[in-house]
Design an enzyme around this catalytic site. Structure first.
Site, PDB file in Angstrom:
ATOM      1  N   ASP A   1       0.685  -1.246  -0.074  1.00  0.00           N
ATOM      2  CA  ASP A   1       0.075  -0.128   0.072  1.00  0.00           C
ATOM      3  C   ASP A   1       0.920   1.080  -0.160  1.00  0.00           C
ATOM      4  OD1 ASP A   1       0.669  -0.873   2.548  1.00  0.00           O
ATOM      5  OD2 ASP A   1      -0.624   0.914   3.415  1.00  0.00           O
ATOM      6  N   GLU A   2       0.232   2.290  -0.611  1.00  0.00           N
ATOM      7  CA  GLU A   2       0.887   3.748  -0.542  1.00  0.00           C
ATOM      8  C   GLU A   2       2.224   3.593  -0.589  1.00  0.00           C
ATOM      9  OE1 GLU A   2      -2.118   5.833   2.947  1.00  0.00           O
ATOM     10  OE2 GLU A   2      -0.151   4.781   3.534  1.00  0.00           O
TER      11      GLU A   2
END
Length: 459
Positions: A140-141
């Site tokens: 993620d991210e």
């Protein structure tokens, strides 16, 4: 599956506390744990530098798994393999594997050594989690992906995109899991997948290898939009989907008390999402608890049937879930004493000190910063100011000592020290400073006592 997320990168609890809280998780309906170890995992060999000072030992990992089994909680380990790799890439010996040299959050996916590093981390974690049905590999991210020199050169070639670069790394990581641990299915956070066109996502091969976890921690999440996103993922070929709400964290960088209404609304809206599609669309939901919060309110209101509400009240040892005054009733669940003490500190310590130093008429009128710098005070004013300051300092010092002892039972010393230094010592130091200045202004003929904690923070 109903999983509670343990984020160990902030203030990891001691195993002894997990033995107390796991039964409550089970009683409240959880049947699994998502454990995000970060630097609390006992990495060995060339990865040993990743260990935190108080990292769990292999024996403690086995004890955690044993405690989980006793409480019917299936464990899914989480290993970051792309973004959020600060705990890895902050080390000088591994800094050359950063996507962008300045930032330690994202891995350079082009280097063979990067893939070897990720593979070694996965294999060591899986060695201590034999039989795990799922492994969460993060992803993620992935900030600044494509901004590194190798990525910029790669992106100059026709047909190459950041989405393709992201999917390629996910596929390599997932393929490693499939090859080395064929009984284990990788999970990934879904944010890097959301905006990728269906045809590109379908053709990547990633849907056949991983199961995405849709996450959104807002109190006003778009229920219809999430339902459409689930449809998209299903069309792309993902066999199973997961969801993630949050029971704490994700609402601010430095919170001590959790905004329960925000998280309750988030949970309820995810239930709407789950009910908006075909039955069994979701494999499970993960209640994430993003760390740095030493304690939580466990108070909620609305959204429960009366029988469920009564059962939860009984489990937590409180008379009403709609209580807002935790000074009056804190409950009997593991850690409830910390809840009561931190509530008092968070709501009243700074305000009580501010009231004395900034609004008391004797202090502001006769011992202002001007007077304090020049050590000037009328002896009569000392009798008005000193008793108040001593009483306030003694009261808070006693409470803080009790809080420190309670925190030390659950957390390691560095986490306790950090919280006290951030949230307690500044106010106590202001009080101690006032008393010291009073003593200097009064002169040697009027000695002033100064009880309390040592907040000097000397090593």
């Amino acid at each position: 599956m109903r999983l509670v997320h343990l984020d160990l990168k902030g203030a990891p609890p001691k195993v002894s506390y997990l033995s107390e809280i796991f039964p409550l998780f089970h009683t409240l309906g959880a049947n699994g744990l998502l454990i995000e170890y970060e630097d609390m995992f006992p990495y060995e060999g060339h990865l040993r530098l990743l260990r935190a000072k108080h990292a769990y030992s292999p024996f403690e990992i086995k004890e955690i798994l044993h405690l989980a089994t006793l409480n019917n909680l299936e464990v899914i380990p989480l290993v970051q393999t792309f973004g959020h790799l600060e705990f890895v890439l902050k080390h000088e010996a591994l800094a050359h594997l950063r996507e962008v040299a300045l930032f330690p959050n994202t891995l350079n996916p082009h280097k063979v050594e990067s893939l070897a590093l990720v593979g070694a981390m996965i294999d060591q974690v899986m060695e201590l989690h034999p039989g795990a049905r799922w492994l969460h590999v993060g992803c993620d991210e992935v900030y600044y992906l494509g901004d590194g020199e190798a990525s910029r050169q790669w992106l100059q070639h026709e047909q190459n995109t950041k989405a393709k670069l992201c999917l390629s790394h996910m596929k390599v990581v997932a393929s490693h899991v499939q090859t080395r641990h064929p009984a284990t299915t990788p999970l990934v956070w879904d944010d890097m997948l959301r905006d990728i066109p269906e045809d590109q996502l379908s053709a990547s091969g990633v849907p056949q290898l991983v199961e995405p976890v849709l996450w959104d921690y807002r109190a006003d999440l778009d229920v219809h939009g999430k339902a459409l996103l689930m449809e998209k993922y299903q069309k792309c070929g993902f066999p199973r989907l997961w969801a993630a709400s949050a029971f704490k964290g994700a609402t601010g960088a430095s919170q001590a008390l959790t905004p329960i209404e925000h998280h309750l609304r988030n949970h309820l809206q995810w239930l709407q999402v789950a009910g908006s599609g075909p039955a069994n669309t979701l494999q499970g939901i993960i209640l994430t608890g993003w760390q740095r919060d030493p304690s939580d309110h466990l108070c909620v209101s609305g959204g429960f049937a009366e029988d469920v509400k009564a059962r939860v009240e009984n489990f937590l040892g409180i008379s009403s879930l709609e209580i807002t005054d935790f000074m009056r009733e804190a409950g009997s669940f593991p850690g409830s004493n910390i809840l009561a003490l931190i509530t008092q500190v968070s709501l009243h310590l700074r305000s009580s000190v501010d009231a004395l130093l900034e609004r008391d008429r004797y202090v502001t009128g006769w011992f202002s910063p001007f007077h304090r710098r020049r050590k000037l005070i009328h002896p009569v004013m000392i009798q008005h100011i000193q008793p108040q300051a001593l009483s306030l300092l003694a009261r808070w010092s006693t409470l803080v000592q009790e809080l420190e002892a309670a925190l030390q039972r659950i957390y390691y010393p560095d986490a306790v020290d950090e919280w006290l230094e951030e949230n307690v010592y500044p106010s106590l130091q202001r009080l101690q400073g006032l008393l010291q200045d009073l003593g200097k202004a009064a002169g040697p003929q009027t000695p002033l006592a100064s009880p309390g904690l040592d907040t000097s923070q000397d090593p």
